[in-house]
Motif scaffolding. Structure first.
Motif, PDB file in Angstrom:
ATOM      1  N   SER A  16       1.232  -1.286   0.037  1.00 53.01           N
ATOM      2  CA  SER A  16       0.177  -0.289   0.107  1.00 53.01           C
ATOM      3  C   SER A  16       0.718   1.087   0.022  1.00 53.01           C
ATOM      4  CB  SER A  16      -0.650   0.366   1.343  1.00 53.01           C
ATOM      5  OG  SER A  16      -1.903   1.068   1.261  1.00 53.01           O
ATOM      6  N   GLN A  17       1.657   1.415   0.304  1.00 49.31           N
ATOM      7  CA  GLN A  17       2.540   2.461   0.830  1.00 49.31           C
ATOM      8  C   GLN A  17       3.047   2.782  -0.470  1.00 49.31           C
ATOM      9  OE1 GLN A  17       5.275   2.445   4.974  1.00 49.31           O
ATOM     10  NE2 GLN A  17       3.592   3.161   5.804  1.00 49.31           N
ATOM     11  N   CYS A  18       3.582   1.290  -0.768  1.00 50.50           N
ATOM     12  CA  CYS A  18       4.551   2.033  -1.841  1.00 50.50           C
ATOM     13  C   CYS A  18       4.252   2.441  -3.618  1.00 50.50           C
ATOM     14  CB  CYS A  18       5.295   0.292  -2.855  1.00 50.50           C
ATOM     15  SG  CYS A  18       5.480  -0.666  -1.121  1.00 50.50           S
ATOM     16  N   ILE A  19       3.112   1.916  -3.137  1.00 45.52           N
ATOM     17  CA  ILE A  19       1.360   2.207  -4.037  1.00 45.52           C
ATOM     18  C   ILE A  19       1.497   3.990  -3.976  1.00 45.52           C
ATOM     19  CG2 ILE A  19       1.499   0.502  -5.409  1.00 45.52           C
ATOM     20  CD1 ILE A  19      -1.833   1.307  -3.933  1.00 45.52           C
ATOM     21  N   LEU A  20       1.347   4.578  -2.521  1.00 52.46           N
ATOM     22  CA  LEU A  20      -0.021   5.939  -2.362  1.00 52.46           C
ATOM     23  C   LEU A  20       1.691   6.865  -2.640  1.00 52.46           C
ATOM     24  CD1 LEU A  20      -2.218   7.366  -1.591  1.00 52.46           C
ATOM     25  CD2 LEU A  20      -1.770   6.254   0.566  1.00 52.46           C
ATOM     26  N   THR A  21       3.165   6.290  -1.361  1.00 54.78           N
ATOM     27  CA  THR A  21       3.806   7.357  -0.932  1.00 54.78           C
ATOM     28  C   THR A  21       4.329   8.237  -2.909  1.00 54.78           C
ATOM     29  OG1 THR A  21       5.557   6.046  -1.158  1.00 54.78           O
ATOM     30  CG2 THR A  21       4.993   6.564   0.834  1.00 54.78           C
ATOM     31  N   PRO A  22       4.124   7.650  -3.674  1.00 54.51           N
ATOM     32  CA  PRO A  22       4.266   8.710  -5.175  1.00 54.51           C
ATOM     33  C   PRO A  22       3.379   9.679  -5.216  1.00 54.51           C
ATOM     34  CG  PRO A  22       4.666   6.382  -5.492  1.00 54.51           C
ATOM     35  CD  PRO A  22       4.001   5.998  -3.668  1.00 54.51           C
ATOM     36  N   LYS A  23       1.944   9.610  -5.431  1.00 54.95           N
ATOM     37  CA  LYS A  23       1.131  10.437  -5.020  1.00 54.95           C
ATOM     38  C   LYS A  23       1.597  11.347  -4.604  1.00 54.95           C
ATOM     39  CE  LYS A  23      -2.556   7.548  -7.251  1.00 54.95           C
ATOM     40  NZ  LYS A  23      -2.739   7.983  -8.597  1.00 54.95           N
ATOM     41  N   MET A  24       1.213  10.797  -2.715  1.00 54.08           N
ATOM     42  CA  MET A  24       1.955  11.508  -1.472  1.00 54.08           C
ATOM     43  C   MET A  24       2.492  13.114  -1.814  1.00 54.08           C
ATOM     44  SD  MET A  24       1.124   8.990   1.644  1.00 54.08           S
ATOM     45  CE  MET A  24       1.996  10.408   2.882  1.00 54.08           C
ATOM     46  N   VAL A  25       3.494  12.693  -2.169  1.00 56.08           N
ATOM     47  CA  VAL A  25       4.713  13.528  -2.868  1.00 56.08           C
ATOM     48  C   VAL A  25       4.769  14.019  -3.446  1.00 56.08           C
ATOM     49  CG1 VAL A  25       7.387  13.057  -3.318  1.00 56.08           C
ATOM     50  CG2 VAL A  25       6.253  11.260  -2.503  1.00 56.08           C
ATOM     51  N   GLU A  26       3.765  13.436  -5.094  1.00 58.67           N
ATOM     52  CA  GLU A  26       3.241  14.427  -6.005  1.00 58.67           C
ATOM     53  C   GLU A  26       2.298  15.754  -5.235  1.00 58.67           C
ATOM     54  OE1 GLU A  26       0.977  12.261  -8.923  1.00 58.67           O
ATOM     55  OE2 GLU A  26       0.682  14.520  -9.942  1.00 58.67           O
ATOM     56  N   VAL A  27       1.309  15.460  -4.954  1.00 62.73           N
ATOM     57  CA  VAL A  27       0.964  16.414  -4.225  1.00 62.73           C
ATOM     58  C   VAL A  27       1.794  17.490  -3.133  1.00 62.73           C
ATOM     59  CG1 VAL A  27      -1.176  16.873  -2.025  1.00 62.73           C
ATOM     60  CG2 VAL A  27      -1.438  15.256  -4.217  1.00 62.73           C
ATOM     61  N   SER A  28       2.270  16.792  -2.562  1.00 62.79           N
ATOM     62  CA  SER A  28       3.345  18.085  -1.900  1.00 62.79           C
ATOM     63  C   SER A  28       4.211  18.739  -2.644  1.00 62.79           C
ATOM     64  CB  SER A  28       4.063  17.597  -0.943  1.00 62.79           C
ATOM     65  OG  SER A  28       5.156  17.074  -1.560  1.00 62.79           O
ATOM     66  N   LYS A  29       4.534  18.086  -4.070  1.00 66.82           N
ATOM     67  CA  LYS A  29       5.194  19.239  -4.994  1.00 66.82           C
ATOM     68  C   LYS A  29       4.975  19.772  -5.991  1.00 66.82           C
ATOM     69  CE  LYS A  29       9.717  17.441  -2.953  1.00 66.82           C
ATOM     70  NZ  LYS A  29       9.114  17.601  -2.234  1.00 66.82           N
ATOM     71  N   HIS A  30       2.959  19.365  -6.209  1.00 62.21           N
ATOM     72  CA  HIS A  30       2.695  20.130  -6.921  1.00 62.21           C
ATOM     73  C   HIS A  30       2.296  21.745  -6.910  1.00 62.21           C
ATOM     74  CE1 HIS A  30       0.306  20.514 -10.506  1.00 62.21           C
ATOM     75  NE2 HIS A  30      -0.085  19.167 -10.778  1.00 62.21           N
ATOM     76  N   PRO A  31       3.259  22.583  -8.397  1.00 62.78           N
ATOM     77  CA  PRO A  31       2.879  23.638  -7.494  1.00 62.78           C
ATOM     78  C   PRO A  31       0.729  24.584  -8.127  1.00 62.78           C
ATOM     79  CG  PRO A  31       3.364  22.710  -9.961  1.00 62.78           C
ATOM     80  CD  PRO A  31       3.411  21.790  -9.013  1.00 62.78           C
TER      81      PRO A  31
END
Lengths: 649, 343, 140, 345
Positions: free
Chosen positions: A193-208
Motif C-alpha cells: 500500500s505505502q509503495c503505491i501511495l507515497t509517490p502520489k503523496m509526494v506529488e501532492v506536496s510538490k505540485h505547484p
C-alpha cells in the motif's frame, strides 16, 4: 397588449399527421387573437422546417413561437435556438407536445385532433404571457477545494491540479495519506500500500498548483456554486517544517508517551512526533493536547535540543480564507466504535484486534516490523480467528448495510497471516462471501485453496479469555454443528462508518446525509458523485463504503465534475426562477421553509430570492397563501389560462 | 377565578406607567348579550372594562389595524399594545408570531382563562328567548345565566348556551401571555371533533346537498374573512378586497391579476371562496369560530375549518397555535406522512 | 342513441418524472383514452390548491396531480410538500360532497409509461358513470 | 278602501294569485328570509326582521346587463339582457322596508332610468304588514320619519287583528290583488277601524329605541368631516359588508365582466352589490385610495345616509329597521353614533 405569436404544427411524417389533423389544428389556432400566423409542415425539426420558422418569424414579425411537435425534451433547444437565430428571445418559444402525449397514444383521429388543439392552445396561452428572459450568468472563481487527504482526496486534488486548476487540499491530521497509508498490502494484487501511495503523496506536496493545508479544518463554507468562500482553521504544529531537519533529537528528550494513532494504539509516540516516516509534509508536530506546556519552565526540553530552532512555542492558530469555485468532499471513514462491540471482547482482550490494527501488524513498517505477534505476549499466534460482518448487516443492533470491503480484506488478512506463519491456522466466520470485482472471487478462492484458510459459515456467539487463549464459540451452519476454537488471536472485520465529526461537518455545508450518516448524492443512479447543492461533489468512503479502486474512480469522477465548473469563467443558470411581489409578501417565511435550495430568505420582512440558488421548482409559489411569489414564465396566471384552454373553455 | 378588579388594577398600572400604548379589551355594547371591543387609552377609562361570557370577539384581529397604522406613521409609537386574550385568541397570537406578522414586543398579552366555561352562543339563546329582547343579563356563580326580558326572567344553565367551540375546547386558557388570570386546568373533551360527525356520517350526495344549501346562502359580505385574525393579507388571493397596488404597479401587473372567483354570489363562486378560505386556514385556524358567529346568514363555516383541523391532527399530528417556533402545516412534512390515497 | 359521456380530465404532471413517464407511454405506443389533457408543471410541489379548484370550476370532470415517487423528486422534497397539501385538498373535496373519484394523485416515474397509461384508463372508466361534474362548475 | 280578511281565508286569497310569483317571509332554521311561496297554507306572517330586506327581490345582488361574443375579425356582438317579465307579490313587507324601496326608486328613477331595476320594480306589488310587535329590538323607524304602520311605498297594508287581518288597499295594484278574490273580503266596520287605530297607537309605543332630535344631525355632520370622532367610532369596525348589504336602502353596486369562454371570447356583463365599507370600493387604479381607512369609510356611511342623501333627496337614507345594529359583529350601533354626533362639540 396583444402578442404576435406564431404556431407551427409538425406532421412528424405520419407520426403526428397520421392521427392528428394538423391542418385543422393550425386553422383552429389562427382564431386566437394573439396568434398572428400559423402553419403546418412535414418535419419542423429538419433544416427546411427550421428555416420556415425563422422566415415566418421575420416575415410576420412574430414575437413568440409555439411549435406543436414532439416532447420538449427532444427539440425544445432546437427550436429555441431557431427562434433566437430569427432574433426573438429564446424564452418566447414553447413546445406543445402533441406526439408522445397525443398522436402516439390515441387512435381516434377526431378526438386526437381535438386534444392536440387543446394542448397547442394551452401552450399558446402560456407563451402569450411569457416574458423575455436572459440566462443568469455567474462568474466562477477558478480554484478547487478538496476536503480530506486520504486516497480519494489525493486523487481528486491531483486530477484537478493536473488539468491546470489551483487546488486547496485540506487535511485535519498532520499528514495526508488517510487510512490507505496504514495498510500493509492491498487486495487482490497484494502490492504494498505505502509503495503505491507515497509517490502520489509526494506529488501532492510538490505540485505547484496544489496548496496543501494539513492539521487544518474547514470551519465554514459560504456562497454558492462558482463562488464559495471557505474559512479554514490551521492549527499550530509549533514546528517550522522548513527549518526542521527530522533529526529526531526532540523525540528522544520528550518525556511524554501517548498511544500512537497511526498504529491504532499498538505502539506509543511522544508528544512531539511525526505520524509516520513517510508523512507529508515531512515534519514534526507538537501535540499540544499532551505536551506538558509551552513554557520552558513547564518542560521545554525539545526546544532546548532543537539545533535548527525549528520549534516555535509562539505559533498561533490561523484562519485562512479561500475563494473557490467547486468543492470535493472526501472526508473518508472510521471503523465502527469499539464501545459498540463489547460482545466480541474488543478493547477488553489485548489479542482481539480490528482489521486496521492487524494491517499494522502485517505492515513491514509496523510495530512488529511485519512479524505477526500477539500484542499481549509477543508470541506468534498459531490459531487466528477472523470474524466478518462485525457491526455490519445487523439492522437490529448495529449497521444495516454491508461494509463491502471486509470479505476481501479478511481473505487478504488470512492469506497474509499464512504467508507469515505457514504452520498457523486461520479460521474465518462469515455470513456469506461478497467478492464482486475484478479478480476478487479468484482471490478468495486462493485463500481457501492455496493457503488452506478454513471458512466457517456462521456467526460467533461468544468470545472469552481462558488461560492465555481466546476461546471462540460459534456455529457452522453448513455442517450444522457448534464450533469452539481456542485461538491465539481474533481479528474483527468491523463495519465502516462515516468519519467521526463528518455529521456536524455536513450540517455546516448543508449537505444531506443518508440514514447511516454517509453523504447522500443528488441521484442514486444518475448523479452519484454530486450533492444536491450544486458545485459540491463527493469522493470516497464518505459517501458509502468503498475499496481503493472504487474510491479512486469516484475521486476522478468528482474531480472531473468539479473541473466542468472550473473550466468556464461564467456559469449560466436558467432564468426561470422565483420572483416575489413585494407589495403582496407579508414575510411569513413559509416559502423560506419549503425552499430546498436555501434560495429564499427574509429581508426587511419580505421574501428575497437568490436567483443563482433558485432552481425554479415553484414549491414556494404553491405554498404562499397570498400568491406573492411565482416562477417566471410558469406563473399562476399562465396556469390559469392553460386550464381554460385544456378544458376547452 | 378571574377577578375583574385585578385585571383593572393591572390595566390601570400599565397605562399609568406608559408601558402600553393602549389596551384592547371588552366593554358593554348596546346589546345585552354581546360585549363590544373597547380601546382604552386613559387610566381613568378602565372602569368600562368587563370580562364575562359575552366577550365573544377575538380581539387579536385588531393587531392587524395596529400594524397597518404603524406602517402609515412616520415616527410610530413602538410601545406594545395591551390585549385581552382567551385561550383560543392566544393561539391566534402564536400563529401571527409563527408567521412573523407581529413580534413578541408588539403585544402585552393579558391572558384570561375561560376556566370551565367559555363564551355564549347568541343564536342558542335567541332560540330560547323566542324573539323576546333581553333587557339585562346576570350570571349566577358561573352556573346559570339569568336573562330578563320585558315579559319575564328566565334562568338558563350556561352549559346549555355555550358556543359549540367552547364545548369542544381543549385548552381554555391562554398558551402565551405576559399577565395571566384564572386557572390553567386543561380540559379534555372526550370527542373534540364530535360536532363534525353529523356531516361526516352523511352520504356523498347528502354532504353535497348540505353544503350546497348552506353556501348558496352566502352573500359575500366577507364578514368571516374580515373578522378572522389569520386573514391578514392586504389583498385576498381569491377576491381583491384591497388591491395591493402602489403607484409603481404597472398596468401589466394589474392585467395579470387573476380573478379566481367572480363577485357574483353564485354557487360555484361561493364554493370557490369558501374552499380556498378553508385551505388557507388549514393548520392556521385556531377555532375561535368568530367566522361562524358573525355570519349573518348562519353558514356553519366552522365545520369547514374544524374538518381540516381534524385532518391535520389525525394525518399529520399537527395542532395550530401551540408553538410559535414550529413550521407551518403546509411548509413542513414528515417522511411518514400518509400516502395511501396516492396511486 | 345519445353519445357516450366523455369526461374531461386535467392532469398536472411534474416535468421530470410524470411528464417524462407519459412521454414514455407515447414512445412505447401504449394506448389510452384522449380524455386527458396534460399541463406540465415543474414539480408536483408547485400545484396550488387554487389550480385544482379552478379546474373544477371551469368544468373539469376529473383532476389528476402526478409527481415523482418520494425520494426521487428532482427538487429533493417538492413532492413531499405536495403530498401533504393534496391530502388536505382531497379530504376537503370529499367532505363538501364532491365525488372523491374525481380527484386523484399518483406517483409516476419517468420509467412508468405503463403505469401512467393504466391510471388514465382507470380514471376515465371511473368517471364515466359519474357523468358531468356540475357541482363546482360555473354556469355557462 | 278598507277591508277585513279572516286569517283562515288568507291562504285562499294567495291561492288566487297564481299569475304572480308570490314571496313571503319564511323561517329557515333561525332566520327569516323572503322566499317564493310554494304552499300558501304554510304562510306565516309572524316574522321578525328578515336578514335581507325585500331589496333582494326588487334589486337583486346580481343582475345580468348584457351578453357579449367576440371574434378575432369583426366587432363584438352585444345582446342586452332584461329581467324576464314576471309580476310578483311580496307579502309581509315591513313598513320600513317598503319606505326603503321608495328611496331606491328615487335613485334608480333619475334619468336615465335604470331599465333593469324598473323592469322588476314595475312588476312588483308590495303587501305590507303593520309591525305589532316590532320585528326587532333595534327598530327606530319613528326617529327617521317612519312608523310601524306607515303606508309609504305599499300597495296594501295588512294589520294583524288577532283572528283576522285589516286590509288597507292603497293603490290600483292593490285593488287588483283584492279583486282576484273579492268574495273573501268583507268591508271593515267602524268597530274594526277603531280597533285598528288602537293597535297602531300601541305599536308606536312599542318602538323603544330612538335617535334624539335627528333634524339637527345633517347640519351637525357638515362640520364633522375632519373630526377625530370617526377614528374613535371606527376602531372596532372590521370592514365587513354586513351593515350595508343588509341595509334596505344601500344601493351601491359594481359592474364586472364574467367570461363564459375564452376562445372565442364570450361572457356576460353583470352588476353586483358593492359596499363603501370594502377598502377597494374607492381604490383608484393609481393605487391612491381617497378613503384609506376604516374611519373614512364609517364616516362615508354616516354622511351618505344623514347628510348627502338629505341634501339630494330631502330624506334620510335610513328607515330605522335596525338590521345594521342587530347584526354588526362588533356592536357598532348607528343610533348611539347619531346620539353621540348630537352631543359632539
Amino acid at each position: 397588449m396583444k402578442k404576435r405569436t406564431g404556431v407551427f404544427v409538425c406532421h412528424c411524417g405520419i407520426n403526428i399527421a397520421g392521427t392528428v389533423d394538423v391542418k385543422n389544428v393550425a386553422e383552429e389556432l389562427m382564431k386566437h387573437s394573439d396568434v398572428a400566423h400559423s402553419e403546418d409542415y412535414v418535419y419542423m425539426c429538419s433544416d427546411p422546417g427550421q428555416k420556415l420558422i425563422e422566415n415566418s418569424i421575420k416575415e410576420h414579425n412574430l414575437d413568440s413561437v409555439v411549435v406543436s411537435c414532439c416532447s420538449p425534451n427532444l427539440h425544445e433547444t432546437t427550436f429555441r435556438n431557431c427562434a433566437k437565430a430569427a432574433g426573438i428571445n429564446e424564452f418566447q418559444c414553447e413546445i406543445a407536445n402533441i406526439r408522445e402525449q397525443c398522436s402516439w397514444v390515441h387512435k381516434d383521429k377526431l378526438k386526437a385532433t381535438e386534444k392536440a388543439k387543446k394542448i397547442t392552445r394551452s401552450t399558446v396561452e402560456r407563451v402569450v404571457k411569457n416574458k423575455s428572459l436572459e440566462p443568469i450568468s455567474i462568474p466562477v472563481t477558478r480554484r478547487g477545494l478538496v476536503i480530506g487527504g486520504g486516497i480519494a482526496g489525493i486523487q481528486a486534488a491531483l486530477d484537478m491540479a493536473n488539468s491546470g486548476y489551483e487546488v486547496v487540499l485540506v487535511e485535519k491530521s498532520p499528514s495526508i495519506g488517510g487510512h490507505m497509508i496504514q495498510l500493509s498490502e492491498t487486495f487482490p494484487t497484494l502490492d504494498c500500500s505505502q509503495c503505491i501511495l507515497t509517490p502520489k503523496m509526494v506529488e501532492v506536496s510538490k505540485h505547484p498548483k496544489i496548496k496543501l493545508l494539513t492539521y487544518s479544518e474547514v470551519q465554514e463554507i459560504t456562497g454558492y456554486v462558482g463562488n464559495f468562500k471557505a474559512k479554514i482553521l490551521k492549527k499550530p504544529t509549533y514546528v517550522d517544517p522548513d527549518k526542521c531537519t527530522l533529526c529526531d533529537e526532540c523525540i528522544d528528550v520528550c518525556p511524554i508517551v501517548v498511544p500512537n494513532e497511526f498504529d491504532l494504539g499498538l505502539t506509543g509516540r511522544k508528544a512531539i512526533y511525526i505520524p509516520f516516516p513517510q508523512a507529508i509534509p515531512a515534519t514534526f508536530t507538537l501535540d499540544i493536547a499532551n505536551c506538558p506546556g509551552l513554557l520552558p519552565i513547564a518542560c521545554g526540553k525539545c526546544i532546548d535540543v532543537c539545533e535548527p530552532g525549528a520549534i516555535d512555542y509562539d505559533m498561533k492558530p490561523e484562519i485562512i480564507e479561500e475563494e473557490i469555485g467547486s468543492i470535493v468532499l472526501a472526508t473518508g471513514y472510521d471503523l465502527y466504535d469499539k464501545e459498540n462491540m463489547k460482545e466480541y471482547g474488543y478493547g477488553k482482550y489485548a489479542d482481539v484486534l480490528d482489521g486496521l490494527q492487524f494491517e499494522r501488524l502485517l505492515s513491514a513498517s509496523g510495530p512488529t516490523m511485519g512479524e505477526v505477534l500477539r500484542p499481549s505476549d509477543h508470541k506468534v499466534p498459531k490459531e487466528v480467528v477472523f470474524i466478518q460482518c462485525v457491526g455490519s448487516r445487523d439492522p437490529e443492533l448495529h449497521c444495516a448495510y454491508c461494509s463491502k470491503i471486509c470479505c476481501m480484506y479478511t481473505a487478504k488478512h488470512a492469506m497474509l497471516y499464512k504467508h507469515h506463519v505457514p504452520d498457523g491456522q486461520a479460521y474465518v466466520f462469515y455470513i456469506d462471501i461478497r467478492s464482486g470485482g475484478k479478480d476478487y472471487e479468484e482471490f478468495v478462492q486462493r485463500a481457501k485453496e492455496e493457503d488452506g484458510v478454513v471458512y466457517l459459515r456462521g456467526k460467533v456467539s461468544k468470545i472469552f479469555e481462558e488461560n492465555g487463549k481466546i476461546t471462540v464459540w460459534g456455529v457452522d451452519t453448513l455442517a450444522g454443528k457448534d464450533i469452539e476454537i481456542n485461538a491465539d488471536m481474533v481479528v474483527l472485520a468491523t463495519a465502516m462508518r462515516p468519519a467521526k465529526g463528518a455529521e456536524e461537518f455536513a450540517k455546516k455545508l448543508k449537505v444531506s446525509l443518508d440514514k447511516d450518516g454517509f453523504l447522500s448524492e443528488a441521484h442514486p443512479k444518475l448523479r452519484p458523485v454530486e450533492s444536491v447543492t450544486s458545485g459540491l461533489f463527493f469522493a470516497g468512503a464518505a459517501q458509502a463504503p468503498k475499496d481503493i479502486p472504487e474510491a479512486v474512480a469516484q475521486a476522478s469522477g468528482a474531480a472531473s465534475k468539479a473541473i466542468i465548473i472550473l473550466s468556464q469563467d461564467h456559469l449560466f443558470h436558467s432564468p426561470m426562477v422565483a420572483k416575489v411581489s413585494l407589495n403582496l409578501c407579508t414575510g411569513c417565511g413559509m416559502c423560506v421553509d419549503v425552499c430546498p435550495y436555501d434560495a429564499l430568505s427574509l429581508k426587511d420582512n419580505k421574501a428575497e430570492v437568490n436567483e443563482v440558488l433558485c432552481e425554479g421548482c415553484g414549491t414556494c409559489s404553491a405554498t404562499c397563501l397570498r400568491a406573492a411569489i411565482e416562477v417566471k414564465n410558469i406563473t399562476p396566471v399562465q396556469i390559469y389560462e392553460m386550464i381554460d384552454a385544456s378544458v376547452g373553455g | 377565578m378571574v377577578n375583574l378588579e385585578e385585571i383593572k388594577k393591572e390595566a390601570k398600572k400599565i397605562l399609568e406607567e406608559g408601558k402600553v400604548k393602549y389596551i384592547i379589551g371588552y366593554a358593554k355594547s348596546s346589546k345585552a348579550l354581546m360585549a363590544a371591543p373597547a380601546f382604552v387609552k386613559k387610566p381613568e377609562d378602565i372602569d368600562k372594562l368587563i370580562w364575562d361570557p359575552t366577550c365573544f370577539q377575538n380581539l387579536v384581529k385588531f393587531l392587524l389595524d395596529e400594524k397597518r397604522k404603524k406602517a402609515r406613521e412616520k415616527e410610530p409609537d413602538t410601545r406594545p399594545v395591551g390585549i385581552f386574550v382567551k385561550g383560543c385568541d392566544s393561539r391566534a397570537i402564536n400563529v401571527l408570531l409563527q408567521e412573523k406578522f407581529i413580534t413578541r414586543e408588539d403585544v402585552y398579552i393579558m391572558g384570561l382563562s375561560c376556566e370551565d366555561l367559555g363564551v355564549l352562543d347568541e343564536k342558542k339563546i335567541f332560540k330560547k328567548l323566542k324573539g323576546e329582547k333581553p333587557e339585562k343579563i346576570e350570571f349566577d356563580q358561573r352556573k346559570n345565566i339569568v336573562i330578563s326580558t320585558k315579559e319575564k326572567t328566565i334562568k338558563i344553565p350556561l352549559k346549555e348556551i355555550l358556543a359549540e367551540r367552547c364545548l369542544e375546547c381543549t385548552s381554555s386558557f391562554p398558551v402565551i401571555s405576559d399577565v395571566f388570570w384564572g386557572d390553567r386546568n386543561n380540559r379534555s373533551p372526550k370527542e373534540p371533533f364530535k360536532s363534525l360527525e353529523q356531516i361526516e356520517s352523511l352520504s356523498q350526495e347528502e354532504k353535497w346537498d348540505f353544503w350546497q344549501q348552506q353556501l348558496s346562502k352566502c352573500i359575500r359580505c366577507y364578514a368571516c374573512r374580515s373578522v378572522c385574525p389569520m386573514c391578514y393579507c392586504d389583498e385576498c388571493v381569491v377576491d381583491s378586497i384591497n388591491l395591493a397596488i402602489t403607484a409603481d404597479t404597472t398596468a401589466e401587473e394589474k392585467a395579470q391579476k387573476i380573478k379566481w372567483i367572480e363577485k357574483s354570489p353564485e354557487s360555484s363562486e361561493n364554493f370557490g371562496y369558501h374552499l380556498v378560505r378553508a385551505m388557507h386556514l388549514a393548520g392556521r385556524c385556531i377555532d375561535c369560530s368568530e367566522c361562524e358567529r358573525v355570519c349573518p346568514v348562519d353558514i356553519p363555516i366552522r365545520f369547514l375549518n374544524k374538518k381540516l383541523e381534524k385532518v391535520a391532527k389525525e394525518l399529520f399530528d399537527y395542532k395550530a397555535g401551540l408553538d410559535p417556533e414550529q413550521p407551518s402545516l403546509v411548509s413542513s412534512f414528515k417522511d411518514e406522512d400518509p400516502e395511501d390515497f396516492i396511486r | 342513441m345519445a353519445e357516450e359521456f366523455e369526461p374531461k380530465i386535467i392532469a398536472f404532471l411534474c416535468k421530470w418524472c410524470s411528464s417524462a413517464g407519459s412521454d414514455l407511454a407515447g414512445v412505447s405506443r401504449m394506448k389510452y383514452p384522449p380524455n386527458v389533457v396534460p399541463i406540465t408543471v415543474m414539480c408536483s410541489g408547485s400545484v396550488s390548491p387554487l389550480y385544482i379548484f379552478n379546474a373544477f370550476q371551469k368544468g373539469a370532470d376529473g383532476v389528476l396531480v402526478s409527481g415523482c415517487h418520494p425520494g426521487d423528486c428532482h427538487y429533493i422534497q417538492g413532492n413531499f410538500y405536495a403530498r401533504r397539501r393534496i391530502a388536505l385538498v382531497k379530504e376537503l373535496i370529499e367532505y363538501i360532497g364532491l365525488e372523491p373519484q374525481r380527484f386523484k394523485m399518483s406517483w409516476v416515474s419517468a420509467a412508468e409509461g405503463k403505469k401512467y397509461t393504466q391510471i388514465i384508463q382507470d380514471f376515465v372508466q371511473e368517471l364515466k358513470p359519474l357523468g358531468p361534474q356540475k357541482k363546482l362548475r360555473r354556469e355557462k | 278602501m278598507e277591508k277585513i280578511l279572516t286569517k283562515k281565508s288568507f291562504p285562499a286569497w294567495v291561492k288566487k294569485l297564481q299569475s304572480y310569483t308570490v314571496y313571503s317571509p319564511e323561517k329557515q332554521e333561525n332566520l327569516w328570509s323572503y322566499e317564493v311561496i310554494q304552499n300558501p297554507d304554510k304562510l306565516n306572517l309572524e316574522h321578525l326582521n328578515t336578514v335581507l330586506a325585500p331589496k333582494k327581490i326588487t334589486y337583486p345582488q346580481r343582475e345580468i346587463f348584457l351578453q357579449f361574443n367576440t371574434s378575432k375579425e369583426g366587432k363584438p356582438q352585444i345582446k342586452e339582457v332584461l329581467p324576464e317579465e314576471h309580476p310578483a307579490v311580496i307579502f309581509g313587507v315591513r313598513p320600513c322596508d317598503a319606505k326603503a324601496i321608495t328611496l331606491t326608486d328615487k335613485v334608480f328613477g333619475e334619468e336615465p332610468k335604470d331599465p333593469y331595476y324598473w323592469s322588476r320594480r314595475n312588476q312588483t306589488i308590495l303587501v305590507g304588514l303593520t309591525c305589532n310587535p316590532p320585528p326587532s329590538p333595534n327598530c327606530f323607524c319613528l326617529s327617521v320619519g317612519g312608523s310601524p304602520h306607515s303606508k309609504e311605498g305599499l300597495d296594501i297594508l295588512m294589520t294583524d287583528m288577532g283572528d283576522k287581518y285589516h286590509i288597507d288597499s292603497l293603490t290600483k295594484k292593490g285593488e287588483k290583488l283584492i279583486k282576484a278574490a273579492e268574495n273573501l273580503f268583507k268591508p271593515a266596520s267602524s268597530k274594526d277601524k277603531k280597533e285598528l287605530e288602537k293597535i297602531q297607537r300601541e305599536s308606536e309605543k312599542k318602538i323603544k329605541r330612538e335617535v334624539k332630535d335627528i333634524k339637527n344631525i345633517p347640519d351637525k355632520l357638515k362640520d364633522m368631516f375632519e373630526s377625530p370622532f370617526w377614528d374613535e367610532e371606527a376602531m372596532s369596525c372590521i370592514r365587513c359588508g354586513i351593515c350595508t348589504y343588509l341595509c334596505p336602502t344601500c344601493f351601491c353596486f359594481d359592474i364586472t365582466d364574467e367570461l363564459t369562454s375564452t376562445l372565442p371570447l364570450k361572457g356576460k356583463r353583470v352588476r353586483t352589490w358593492d359596499t363603501c365599507q370594502f377598502p377597494d370600493f374607492t381604490m383608484h387604479s393609481s393605487g391612491h385610495n381617497p378613503r384609506p381607512d376604516k374611519a373614512s369609510r364609517l364616516r362615508q356611511r354616516m354622511l351618505h345616509k344623514f347628510q348627502y342623501h338629505v341634501e339630494n333627496y330631502q330624506d334620510y337614507l335610513c328607515t330605522g329597521c335596525g338590521r345594521c345594529i342587530s347584526l354588526c359583529p362588533m356592536g357598532i350601533d348607528i343610533i348611539e353614533i347619531l346620539n353621540k354626533v348630537r352631543e359632539h362639540e
